[in-house]
Design a protein around this motif. Structure first.
Motif, PDB file in Angstrom:
ATOM      1  N   MET A   1       0.622  -1.248  -0.075  1.00 32.79           N
ATOM      2  CA  MET A   1      -0.086  -0.049   0.238  1.00 32.79           C
ATOM      3  C   MET A   1       0.688   1.205  -0.049  1.00 32.79           C
ATOM      4  O   MET A   1       1.993   1.173   0.696  1.00 32.79           O
ATOM      5  N   ILE A   2       0.405   2.263  -0.648  1.00 32.99           N
ATOM      6  CA  ILE A   2       0.967   3.520  -0.634  1.00 32.99           C
ATOM      7  C   ILE A   2       0.173   4.513  -0.223  1.00 32.99           C
ATOM      8  O   ILE A   2      -1.173   4.479  -0.071  1.00 32.99           O
ATOM      9  N   GLU A   3       0.543   5.907   0.158  1.00 34.03           N
ATOM     10  CA  GLU A   3      -0.180   6.871   0.598  1.00 34.03           C
ATOM     11  C   GLU A   3      -0.118   8.087  -0.377  1.00 34.03           C
ATOM     12  O   GLU A   3       0.672   7.962  -1.600  1.00 34.03           O
ATOM     13  N   GLY A   4      -1.222   8.782  -0.319  1.00 36.07           N
ATOM     14  CA  GLY A   4      -1.308   9.985  -1.327  1.00 36.07           C
ATOM     15  C   GLY A   4      -2.465  10.943  -0.800  1.00 36.07           C
ATOM     16  O   GLY A   4      -3.025  10.911   0.221  1.00 36.07           O
ATOM     17  N   THR A   5      -2.855  11.954  -1.384  1.00 32.41           N
ATOM     18  CA  THR A   5      -3.569  13.000  -1.146  1.00 32.41           C
ATOM     19  C   THR A   5      -4.909  13.337  -2.238  1.00 32.41           C
ATOM     20  O   THR A   5      -4.559  13.044  -3.214  1.00 32.41           O
ATOM     21  N   VAL A   6      -5.916  13.014  -1.606  1.00 34.32           N
ATOM     22  CA  VAL A   6      -7.174  13.295  -2.470  1.00 34.32           C
ATOM     23  C   VAL A   6      -7.145  14.656  -3.149  1.00 34.32           C
ATOM     24  O   VAL A   6      -6.920  15.808  -2.515  1.00 34.32           O
ATOM     25  N   LEU A   7      -7.199  14.668  -4.467  1.00 35.23           N
ATOM     26  CA  LEU A   7      -7.134  15.919  -5.199  1.00 35.23           C
ATOM     27  C   LEU A   7      -8.740  16.450  -5.523  1.00 35.23           C
ATOM     28  O   LEU A   7      -9.073  17.757  -5.290  1.00 35.23           O
ATOM     29  N   ASN A   8      -9.435  15.460  -5.808  1.00 36.10           N
ATOM     30  CA  ASN A   8     -11.021  15.869  -5.879  1.00 36.10           C
ATOM     31  C   ASN A   8     -11.925  14.878  -5.789  1.00 36.10           C
ATOM     32  O   ASN A   8     -11.265  13.367  -5.638  1.00 36.10           O
ATOM     33  N   TYR A   9     -12.832  15.072  -5.212  1.00 37.74           N
ATOM     34  CA  TYR A   9     -14.173  14.032  -5.065  1.00 37.74           C
ATOM     35  C   TYR A   9     -15.504  14.598  -5.487  1.00 37.74           C
ATOM     36  O   TYR A   9     -15.974  15.347  -4.600  1.00 37.74           O
ATOM     37  N   ARG A  10     -16.191  14.151  -6.392  1.00 38.02           N
ATOM     38  CA  ARG A  10     -17.433  14.676  -6.814  1.00 38.02           C
ATOM     39  C   ARG A  10     -18.245  13.516  -7.357  1.00 38.02           C
ATOM     40  O   ARG A  10     -17.671  12.711  -8.226  1.00 38.02           O
ATOM     41  N   ASN A  11     -19.581  13.536  -7.157  1.00 39.38           N
ATOM     42  CA  ASN A  11     -20.572  12.394  -7.648  1.00 39.38           C
ATOM     43  C   ASN A  11     -19.998  11.035  -7.667  1.00 39.38           C
ATOM     44  O   ASN A  11     -20.000  10.206  -8.580  1.00 39.38           O
ATOM     45  N   ASN A  12     -19.409  10.928  -6.467  1.00 41.79           N
ATOM     46  CA  ASN A  12     -19.036   9.442  -6.189  1.00 41.79           C
ATOM     47  C   ASN A  12     -17.537   9.018  -6.811  1.00 41.79           C
ATOM     48  O   ASN A  12     -17.315   7.653  -6.728  1.00 41.79           O
ATOM     49  N   ASN A  13     -16.880   9.839  -7.564  1.00 42.61           N
ATOM     50  CA  ASN A  13     -15.749   9.778  -8.153  1.00 42.61           C
ATOM     51  C   ASN A  13     -14.581  10.780  -7.727  1.00 42.61           C
ATOM     52  O   ASN A  13     -14.928  11.830  -7.572  1.00 42.61           O
ATOM     53  N   GLY A  14     -13.309  10.296  -7.698  1.00 40.37           N
ATOM     54  CA  GLY A  14     -12.416  11.141  -7.560  1.00 40.37           C
ATOM     55  C   GLY A  14     -11.120  10.840  -7.955  1.00 40.37           C
ATOM     56  O   GLY A  14     -10.847   9.838  -8.544  1.00 40.37           O
ATOM     57  N   GLN A  15     -10.154  11.553  -7.652  1.00 43.85           N
ATOM     58  CA  GLN A  15      -8.379  11.562  -7.837  1.00 43.85           C
ATOM     59  C   GLN A  15      -7.688  11.566  -6.727  1.00 43.85           C
ATOM     60  O   GLN A  15      -8.066  12.200  -5.857  1.00 43.85           O
TER      61      GLN A  15
END
Length: 69
Positions: free
Chosen positions: A1-15
């Motif tokens: 597993m790796i870590e990261g940061t949420v860039l966006n999340y909208r309408n049940n989808n994100g990056q």
């Protein structure tokens, strides 16, 4: 597993921007029991990369300033 940061999340989808500087797509089903309302930009996460997708996303307590993709 790796870590990261949420860039966006909208309408049940994100990056997520992984600590490896790659961008991964994720959706509500990827959140391992986490509250989707907490998947806000800048939220630190731990996840299992699967190609260009993030699986088994775990929301961490830390929040940082998110960068635009």
């Amino acid at each position: 597993m790796i870590e990261g940061t949420v860039l966006n999340y909208r309408n049940n989808n994100g990056q997520i921007k992984g600590d490896d500087n790659k961008i991964y797509a994720f959706n509500r089903k990827s959140l391992g029991g986490g509250d989707a309302a907490q998947a806000t930009p800048g939220r630190r996460v731990r996840f299992q990369p699967d190609g260009d997708r993030a699986r088994d996303v775990i929301l961490l307590a830390q929040t940082v300033a998110a960068e635009a993709p």
